[in-house]
Design a protein around this motif. Structure first.
Motif, PDB file in Angstrom:
ATOM      1  N   LEU A  80     -37.602  76.758  57.577  1.00  0.00           N
ATOM      2  CA  LEU A  80     -37.004  75.869  56.583  1.00  0.00           C
ATOM      3  C   LEU A  80     -38.033  75.432  55.548  1.00  0.00           C
ATOM      4  N   VAL A  81     -39.234  75.083  56.012  1.00  0.00           N
ATOM      5  CA  VAL A  81     -40.313  74.693  55.093  1.00  0.00           C
ATOM      6  C   VAL A  81     -40.656  75.867  54.168  1.00  0.00           C
ATOM      7  N   ALA A  82     -40.756  77.066  54.744  1.00  0.00           N
ATOM      8  CA  ALA A  82     -41.063  78.251  53.947  1.00  0.00           C
ATOM      9  C   ALA A  82     -39.954  78.529  52.938  1.00  0.00           C
ATOM     10  N   LEU A  83     -38.693  78.326  53.348  1.00  0.00           N
ATOM     11  CA  LEU A  83     -37.561  78.561  52.448  1.00  0.00           C
ATOM     12  C   LEU A  83     -37.573  77.588  51.280  1.00  0.00           C
ATOM     13  N   VAL A  84     -37.803  76.312  51.575  1.00  0.00           N
ATOM     14  CA  VAL A  84     -37.860  75.303  50.506  1.00  0.00           C
ATOM     15  C   VAL A  84     -38.998  75.631  49.539  1.00  0.00           C
ATOM     16  N   ALA A  85     -40.163  76.000  50.080  1.00  0.00           N
ATOM     17  CA  ALA A  85     -41.309  76.341  49.232  1.00  0.00           C
ATOM     18  C   ALA A  85     -40.994  77.578  48.377  1.00  0.00           C
ATOM     19  N   HIS A  86     -40.369  78.583  48.970  1.00  0.00           N
ATOM     20  CA  HIS A  86     -40.046  79.833  48.275  1.00  0.00           C
ATOM     21  C   HIS A  86     -39.057  79.580  47.137  1.00  0.00           C
ATOM     22  N   VAL A  87     -37.991  78.846  47.425  1.00  0.00           N
ATOM     23  CA  VAL A  87     -36.962  78.578  46.419  1.00  0.00           C
ATOM     24  C   VAL A  87     -37.510  77.672  45.310  1.00  0.00           C
ATOM     25  N   THR A  88     -38.268  76.650  45.689  1.00  0.00           N
ATOM     26  CA  THR A  88     -38.840  75.734  44.696  1.00  0.00           C
ATOM     27  C   THR A  88     -39.774  76.473  43.744  1.00  0.00           C
ATOM     28  N   ALA A  89     -40.645  77.306  44.303  1.00  0.00           N
ATOM     29  CA  ALA A  89     -41.570  78.088  43.477  1.00  0.00           C
ATOM     30  C   ALA A  89     -40.804  79.034  42.561  1.00  0.00           C
ATOM     31  N   ALA A  90     -39.750  79.654  43.079  1.00  0.00           N
ATOM     32  CA  ALA A  90     -38.958  80.601  42.282  1.00  0.00           C
ATOM     33  C   ALA A  90     -38.283  79.890  41.109  1.00  0.00           C
ATOM     34  N   VAL A  91     -37.717  78.703  41.360  1.00  0.00           N
ATOM     35  CA  VAL A  91     -37.035  77.951  40.301  1.00  0.00           C
ATOM     36  C   VAL A  91     -38.019  77.533  39.214  1.00  0.00           C
ATOM     37  N   ILE A  92     -39.186  77.027  39.612  1.00  0.00           N
ATOM     38  CA  ILE A  92     -40.185  76.582  38.634  1.00  0.00           C
ATOM     39  C   ILE A  92     -40.663  77.759  37.789  1.00  0.00           C
ATOM     40  N   TRP A 122     -30.473  86.513  40.817  1.00  0.00           N
ATOM     41  CA  TRP A 122     -29.104  86.484  41.317  1.00  0.00           C
ATOM     42  C   TRP A 122     -29.056  86.905  42.789  1.00  0.00           C
ATOM     43  N   GLY A 123     -29.878  87.886  43.137  1.00  0.00           N
ATOM     44  CA  GLY A 123     -29.939  88.313  44.535  1.00  0.00           C
ATOM     45  C   GLY A 123     -30.448  87.208  45.428  1.00  0.00           C
ATOM     46  N   GLY A 124     -31.456  86.475  44.938  1.00  0.00           N
ATOM     47  CA  GLY A 124     -31.996  85.363  45.708  1.00  0.00           C
ATOM     48  C   GLY A 124     -30.961  84.267  45.910  1.00  0.00           C
ATOM     49  N   ALA A 125     -30.188  83.962  44.856  1.00  0.00           N
ATOM     50  CA  ALA A 125     -29.140  82.943  44.972  1.00  0.00           C
ATOM     51  C   ALA A 125     -28.055  83.390  45.959  1.00  0.00           C
ATOM     52  N   THR A 126     -27.700  84.676  45.897  1.00  0.00           N
ATOM     53  CA  THR A 126     -26.710  85.229  46.823  1.00  0.00           C
ATOM     54  C   THR A 126     -27.181  85.111  48.264  1.00  0.00           C
ATOM     55  N   LEU A 127     -28.448  85.434  48.493  1.00  0.00           N
ATOM     56  CA  LEU A 127     -29.005  85.356  49.847  1.00  0.00           C
ATOM     57  C   LEU A 127     -29.061  83.916  50.344  1.00  0.00           C
ATOM     58  N   LEU A 128     -29.373  82.980  49.455  1.00  0.00           N
ATOM     59  CA  LEU A 128     -29.430  81.571  49.855  1.00  0.00           C
ATOM     60  C   LEU A 128     -28.054  81.088  50.322  1.00  0.00           C
ATOM     61  N   ILE A 129     -27.001  81.432  49.569  1.00  0.00           N
ATOM     62  CA  ILE A 129     -25.640  81.062  49.960  1.00  0.00           C
ATOM     63  C   ILE A 129     -25.270  81.724  51.286  1.00  0.00           C
ATOM     64  N   PHE A 130     -25.653  83.004  51.434  1.00  0.00           N
ATOM     65  CA  PHE A 130     -25.340  83.724  52.664  1.00  0.00           C
ATOM     66  C   PHE A 130     -26.062  83.112  53.867  1.00  0.00           C
ATOM     67  N   ILE A 131     -27.316  82.732  53.690  1.00  0.00           N
ATOM     68  CA  ILE A 131     -28.085  82.134  54.795  1.00  0.00           C
ATOM     69  C   ILE A 131     -27.416  80.848  55.278  1.00  0.00           C
ATOM     70  N   ILE A 132     -26.937  80.025  54.327  1.00  0.00           N
ATOM     71  CA  ILE A 132     -26.260  78.780  54.705  1.00  0.00           C
ATOM     72  C   ILE A 132     -25.019  79.094  55.542  1.00  0.00           C
ATOM     73  N   TRP A 133     -24.202  80.053  55.081  1.00  0.00           N
ATOM     74  CA  TRP A 133     -23.011  80.412  55.845  1.00  0.00           C
ATOM     75  C   TRP A 133     -23.381  81.042  57.193  1.00  0.00           C
ATOM     76  N   HIS A 134     -24.409  81.873  57.194  1.00  0.00           N
ATOM     77  CA  HIS A 134     -24.835  82.557  58.423  1.00  0.00           C
ATOM     78  C   HIS A 134     -25.247  81.539  59.492  1.00  0.00           C
ATOM     79  N   LEU A 135     -25.927  80.478  59.060  1.00  0.00           N
ATOM     80  CA  LEU A 135     -26.327  79.427  59.998  1.00  0.00           C
ATOM     81  C   LEU A 135     -25.119  78.659  60.529  1.00  0.00           C
ATOM     82  N   ILE A 136     -24.138  78.400  59.645  1.00  0.00           N
ATOM     83  CA  ILE A 136     -22.915  77.732  60.083  1.00  0.00           C
ATOM     84  C   ILE A 136     -22.160  78.618  61.071  1.00  0.00           C
ATOM     85  N   ASN A 137     -22.126  79.907  60.772  1.00  0.00           N
ATOM     86  CA  ASN A 137     -21.386  80.877  61.579  1.00  0.00           C
ATOM     87  C   ASN A 137     -21.993  81.056  62.974  1.00  0.00           C
TER      88      ASN A 137
END
Length: 237
Positions: A80-92, A122-137
């Motif tokens: 989770l820490v790595a994901l937040v760091a990865h997404v934050t860096a990508a957005v900046i 766009w691929g990164g955003a798609t994967l982020l949405i998928f990861i959230i659903w995958h965890l719920i699933n």
């Protein structure tokens, strides 16, 4: 006579390099995780008993030094820490790149770029949405899309996996996510190796591109085998 001064790297440049290093290191961590997780997924071909034994073993890993499910929770927090760091860096970095292009020429510059590099955001955003659903699933809610049930009272992750991918549209969603993962891995691997300074020669650049293709095919292909096998009846309860 003027005193010579050292040329210093601008702060913004240093910051950009640091952000790219964060993305590279966290990206390589995700690659390692996906390889290990793929191995676990492929256990489904061994049958219900073996797959459930593997899932149960993960919960006991590290005992008695760690509590029950301790290893899993340490892994989850680290990812989770790595994901937040990865997404934050990508957005900046994306915002900085967009700001830098505002006043530049209007000619398209993606003629020589690969499809994977053009679809990274766009691929990164798609994967982020998928990861959230995958965890719920499969983890947080254990939502069975076939029956609508939640939770894991029976302690049977194999049945949840088979029930999930027996629903054709769930398999389609998963395969689309794996296509996005393949593109992301292809360009992400190359970018990570480049950021870490291992593409200084033509041969090293060629090897980096080959590594990107290899990981994309092996990981995305390996993950796709299980849902396809369930949908075609090779894996069943």
């Amino acid at each position: 006579m003027a005193t010579p001064t050292l040329v210093k790297t601008p702060r913004s440049t240093r910051s950009t390099i640091a952000l790219k290093l964060v993305m590279a290191v966290s990206g390589l961590l995700f690659i390692a995780f996906t390889l290990v997780h793929m191995y676990g997924n492929l256990k489904a071909f061994s049958g219900q008993e073996k797959f459930n034994e593997y899932a149960h073993h993960l919960r006991e890993l590290g005992e008695p030094i760690l509590p029950y499910e301790g290893f899993l929770w340490i892994s989850r927090v680290g990812l989770l820490v790595a994901l937040v760091a990865h997404v934050t860096a990508a957005v900046i970095l994306a915002r900085r790149a967009g700001a830098a292009r505002r006043d530049k020429y209007q000619v398209k510059r993606n003629v020589a770029s690969s499809l994977s590099s053009r679809t990274m955001r766009w691929g990164g955003a798609t994967l982020l949405i998928f990861i959230i659903w995958h965890l719920i699933n499969f983890t947080a809610g254990k939502v069975n899309p076939q029956t609508g049930e939640t939770g894991d009272a029976a302690g049977d992750p194999y049945s949840l996996l088979v029930d999930t991918f027996s629903v054709w549209w769930m398999t389609i969603i998963y395969l689309v996510a794996m296509l996005a993962l393949a593109f992301h891995l292809h360009h992400g691997t190359w970018s990570s190796i480049q950021t870490l300074g291992y593409t200084s020669t033509a041969s090293s650049r060629a090897r980096a591109k080959q590594a990107g293709w290899l990981l994309a095919i092996v990981i995305a292909g390996g993950y796709s085998l299980v849902p396809l096998a369930v949908l075609t009846g090779i894996i069943e309860k």
